[in-house]
Design a protein around this motif. Structure first.
Motif, PDB file in Angstrom:
ATOM      1  N   CYS A 312       0.850  -1.190   0.000  1.00  0.00           N
ATOM      2  CA  CYS A 312       0.000   0.000   0.000  1.00  0.00           C
ATOM      3  C   CYS A 312       0.877   1.228   0.000  1.00  0.00           C
ATOM      4  CB  CYS A 312      -0.906   0.000   1.239  1.00  0.00           C
ATOM      5  SG  CYS A 312      -1.703   1.589   1.551  1.00  0.00           S
ATOM      6  N   MET A 313       0.774   2.020  -1.081  1.00  0.00           N
ATOM      7  CA  MET A 313       1.485   3.300  -1.146  1.00  0.00           C
ATOM      8  C   MET A 313       0.494   4.448  -1.105  1.00  0.00           C
ATOM      9  SD  MET A 313       4.668   2.640  -3.644  1.00  0.00           S
ATOM     10  CE  MET A 313       5.694   1.182  -3.452  1.00  0.00           C
ATOM     11  N   SER A 314      -0.496   4.302  -0.241  1.00  0.00           N
ATOM     12  CA  SER A 314      -1.463   5.365   0.032  1.00  0.00           C
ATOM     13  C   SER A 314      -2.449   5.603  -1.093  1.00  0.00           C
ATOM     14  CB  SER A 314      -0.763   6.696   0.390  1.00  0.00           C
ATOM     15  OG  SER A 314       0.221   6.495   1.375  1.00  0.00           O
ATOM     16  N   GLY A 315      -2.437   4.771  -2.119  1.00  0.00           N
ATOM     17  CA  GLY A 315      -3.371   4.957  -3.239  1.00  0.00           C
ATOM     18  C   GLY A 315      -4.793   4.609  -2.832  1.00  0.00           C
ATOM     19  N   PRO A 316      -5.744   5.536  -3.024  1.00  0.00           N
ATOM     20  CA  PRO A 316      -7.125   5.269  -2.589  1.00  0.00           C
ATOM     21  C   PRO A 316      -7.754   4.040  -3.250  1.00  0.00           C
ATOM     22  CG  PRO A 316      -6.826   7.597  -3.057  1.00  0.00           C
ATOM     23  CD  PRO A 316      -5.570   6.906  -3.513  1.00  0.00           C
ATOM     24  N   ALA A 317      -7.265   3.668  -4.457  1.00  0.00           N
ATOM     25  CA  ALA A 317      -7.862   2.519  -5.143  1.00  0.00           C
ATOM     26  C   ALA A 317      -7.103   1.223  -4.886  1.00  0.00           C
ATOM     27  CB  ALA A 317      -7.909   2.799  -6.649  1.00  0.00           C
ATOM     28  N   ASP A 318      -6.012   1.284  -4.145  1.00  0.00           N
ATOM     29  CA  ASP A 318      -5.203   0.077  -3.920  1.00  0.00           C
ATOM     30  C   ASP A 318      -5.925  -0.846  -2.935  1.00  0.00           C
ATOM     31  OD1 ASP A 318      -3.250  -1.789  -2.919  1.00  0.00           O
ATOM     32  OD2 ASP A 318      -1.719  -0.501  -3.803  1.00  0.00           O
ATOM     33  N   PRO A 319      -6.200  -2.108  -3.332  1.00  0.00           N
ATOM     34  CA  PRO A 319      -6.963  -2.994  -2.426  1.00  0.00           C
ATOM     35  C   PRO A 319      -6.311  -3.156  -1.050  1.00  0.00           C
ATOM     36  CG  PRO A 319      -6.729  -3.997  -4.603  1.00  0.00           C
ATOM     37  CD  PRO A 319      -5.888  -2.755  -4.613  1.00  0.00           C
ATOM     38  N   GLU A 320      -4.981  -3.181  -0.989  1.00  0.00           N
ATOM     39  CA  GLU A 320      -4.320  -3.384   0.306  1.00  0.00           C
ATOM     40  C   GLU A 320      -4.419  -2.151   1.205  1.00  0.00           C
ATOM     41  OE1 GLU A 320      -2.901  -4.576  -2.649  1.00  0.00           O
ATOM     42  OE2 GLU A 320      -3.831  -6.440  -1.986  1.00  0.00           O
ATOM     43  N   CYS A 321      -4.738  -1.001   0.609  1.00  0.00           N
ATOM     44  CA  CYS A 321      -4.832   0.205   1.441  1.00  0.00           C
ATOM     45  C   CYS A 321      -6.112   0.233   2.287  1.00  0.00           C
ATOM     46  CB  CYS A 321      -4.730   1.466   0.583  1.00  0.00           C
ATOM     47  SG  CYS A 321      -3.034   1.822   0.043  1.00  0.00           S
ATOM     48  N   ALA A 322      -7.127  -0.555   1.898  1.00  0.00           N
ATOM     49  CA  ALA A 322      -8.369  -0.526   2.693  1.00  0.00           C
ATOM     50  C   ALA A 322      -8.119  -1.062   4.106  1.00  0.00           C
ATOM     51  CB  ALA A 322      -9.477  -1.266   1.971  1.00  0.00           C
ATOM     52  N   PRO A 323      -7.629  -2.310   4.262  1.00  0.00           N
ATOM     53  CA  PRO A 323      -7.354  -2.756   5.634  1.00  0.00           C
ATOM     54  C   PRO A 323      -6.206  -1.978   6.284  1.00  0.00           C
ATOM     55  CG  PRO A 323      -6.585  -4.399   4.031  1.00  0.00           C
ATOM     56  CD  PRO A 323      -7.391  -3.382   3.269  1.00  0.00           C
ATOM     57  N   MET A 324      -5.206  -1.600   5.496  1.00  0.00           N
ATOM     58  CA  MET A 324      -4.059  -0.884   6.085  1.00  0.00           C
ATOM     59  C   MET A 324      -4.494   0.451   6.679  1.00  0.00           C
ATOM     60  SD  MET A 324      -0.965  -0.569   6.936  1.00  0.00           S
ATOM     61  CE  MET A 324      -0.096  -2.000   6.293  1.00  0.00           C
ATOM     62  N   PHE A 325      -5.315   1.219   5.957  1.00  0.00           N
ATOM     63  CA  PHE A 325      -5.750   2.508   6.484  1.00  0.00           C
ATOM     64  C   PHE A 325      -6.646   2.326   7.708  1.00  0.00           C
ATOM     65  CE2 PHE A 325      -4.789   6.439   3.913  1.00  0.00           C
ATOM     66  CZ  PHE A 325      -3.669   5.903   3.307  1.00  0.00           C
ATOM     67  N   GLU A 326      -7.445   1.258   7.701  1.00  0.00           N
ATOM     68  CA  GLU A 326      -8.253   1.004   8.890  1.00  0.00           C
ATOM     69  C   GLU A 326      -7.337   0.763  10.093  1.00  0.00           C
ATOM     70  OE1 GLU A 326     -11.454  -1.786   8.355  1.00  0.00           O
ATOM     71  OE2 GLU A 326     -11.554  -2.053  10.541  1.00  0.00           O
ATOM     72  N   ASN A 327      -6.275  -0.028   9.884  1.00  0.00           N
ATOM     73  CA  ASN A 327      -5.335  -0.289  10.979  1.00  0.00           C
ATOM     74  C   ASN A 327      -4.632   0.992  11.424  1.00  0.00           C
ATOM     75  OD1 ASN A 327      -6.072  -2.938  10.664  1.00  0.00           O
ATOM     76  ND2 ASN A 327      -4.238  -3.539   9.511  1.00  0.00           N
ATOM     77  N   LEU A 328      -4.341   1.871  10.452  1.00  0.00           N
ATOM     78  CA  LEU A 328      -3.652   3.125  10.778  1.00  0.00           C
ATOM     79  C   LEU A 328      -4.576   4.118  11.474  1.00  0.00           C
ATOM     80  CD1 LEU A 328      -1.701   3.665   7.411  1.00  0.00           C
ATOM     81  CD2 LEU A 328      -0.705   2.965   9.608  1.00  0.00           C
ATOM     82  N   GLY A 329      -5.901   3.932  11.309  1.00  0.00           N
ATOM     83  CA  GLY A 329      -6.851   4.886  11.884  1.00  0.00           C
ATOM     84  C   GLY A 329      -7.114   6.068  10.964  1.00  0.00           C
TER      85      GLY A 329
END
Ligand SMILES: [Cu+2]
Length: 359
Positions: A312-329
């Protein structure tokens, strides 16, 4: 409560009042040194370069650290009455203005980067007793210097910026600014993913190093364009058309930035992606702040990537960013069209930090 403690609390209260009235700065004799230690762990195991990390994500495979660095800003101590007292950071190679870089990779094992490490922020605060600590993950766009002049931090040229903003490896591009968090791991067996999409003719026309308006490039799920190129060659190309690469990458930084940073224009970013962290009970003398990779990678299979950046490189459409951003808050996307709240704290506190006793 002992007489000594009552005395200390009374002093703390006075210090807080003098800060609240902040007109006259306390002189040096009324200040105390502050050192706050950080650590990197996966649950109860310390994480170090060259050692297997067990139990990350849903895949169950061990992983090795590849990189682990992050910027924190605006460190603040919180007193018993809830007053927030800024820590004035020493200015050195790891600290500039109210910003510090923490670095847990030492270039051994699979770790890249530099041999130097830094696990402690150092500074001073008004004499007192404090019960909490807060900070922000990220690099501020702008801070004021002593004369009240704006100093651009995030969107500056690393080649001329003061340490610790002078590292190309923590830079996306001039406009998008710094990588606030860079955590990379090499899971055993690699990361299997779809092959990168061929560049569109428009991308090709803009060249491999295109910057500026390309920061919203959809070919990387909205992450800043090209800043992580060149991509390493895959470990292997699989018979089903997928490829397997070595490293799962978290690069967090601001996205959707506009304005010409090269002209000193303050760039504004649709998704700031800075994370507020508040530890309401923290004693810097006996405890340290732990970045825990287990909650960071919770719900993520490090062996598979479903698209865009590997990880996840912070891209809003990146599938891995959905759980990662949730974990980050953090909110990955707006809560409603035109809510303009993407890239802000989700309101839930980040899960990735905890406090532990120093041994
Ligand atoms: Cu991805």
């Amino acid at each position: 409560m002992s007489a000594f403690n009552r005395f200390a609390v009374a002093i703390g209260g006075l210090a807080a009042i003098s800060v609240a009235h902040a007109a006259n700065k306390p002189d040096a004799s009324e200040r105390q040194p502050v050192a706050i230690r950080f650590a990197l762990a996966a649950g109860d195991q310390p994480v170090e370069c060259g050692h297997d990390i067990a139990g990350l994500g849903t895949g169950g495979q061990p992983a090795q650290l590849h990189d682990a660095r992050f910027y924190i800003a605006a460190p603040v101590l919180i007193d018993a009455a809830g007053h927030e007292v800024p820590i004035e950071l020493e200015q050195n190679d790891w600290q500039y203005a109210n910003l510090a870089l923490l670095d847990f990779e030492n270039k051994t094992g699979k770790c890249v980067g530099s041999a130097d490490v830094n696990d402690t922020i150092k500074g001073s605060a008004p004499r007192g007793r404090y019960k909490g600590f807060s900070f922000v993950i990220g690099v501020p766009s702008v801070v004021k210097d002593k004369d009240g002049k704006d100093v651009i931090l995030n969107h500056s040229n690393f080649a001329t910026a003061p340490a610790p903003l002078d590292l190309q490896s923590m830079t996306w591009n001039w406009q998008a600014g710094r990588k606030f968090i860079k955590i990379e791991v090499d899971p055993e067996g690699g990361v299997t993913r779809p092959p990168p999409k061929p560049k569109s003719p428009a991308d090709a026309a803009n060249g491999a190093g295109a910057q500026g308006d390309k920061s919203g490039d959809k070919s990387d799920g909205g992450a800043p364009a090209m800043a992580d190129a060149p991509k390493a060659a895959p470990l292997r190309v699989n018979s089903d058309g997928t490829i397997t690469v070595s490293t799962w990458m978290l690069h967090l930084g601001s996205t959707g930035c506009r304005g010409d940073a090269t002209k000193g224009e303050i760039t504004s970013c649709a998704n700031p992606n800075r994370i507020p962290v508040k530890l309401s009970s923290f004693d810097s003398g006996r405890q340290r702040v732990v970045l825990d990779l287990k909650p960071l990678f919770a719900g993520i299979d490090l062996g598979k990537d479903q698209g865009f950046s590997t990880g996840c490189m912070s891209g809003p459409a990146d599938p891995e960013c959905a759980p990662m951003f949730e974990n980050l808050g953090l909110r990955l996307k707006e809560t409603a069209p035109d809510a303009n709240d993407a890239g802000q704290s989700s309101g839930a506190s980040t899960k990735i930090f905890r406090v532990e006793a120093t041994k």
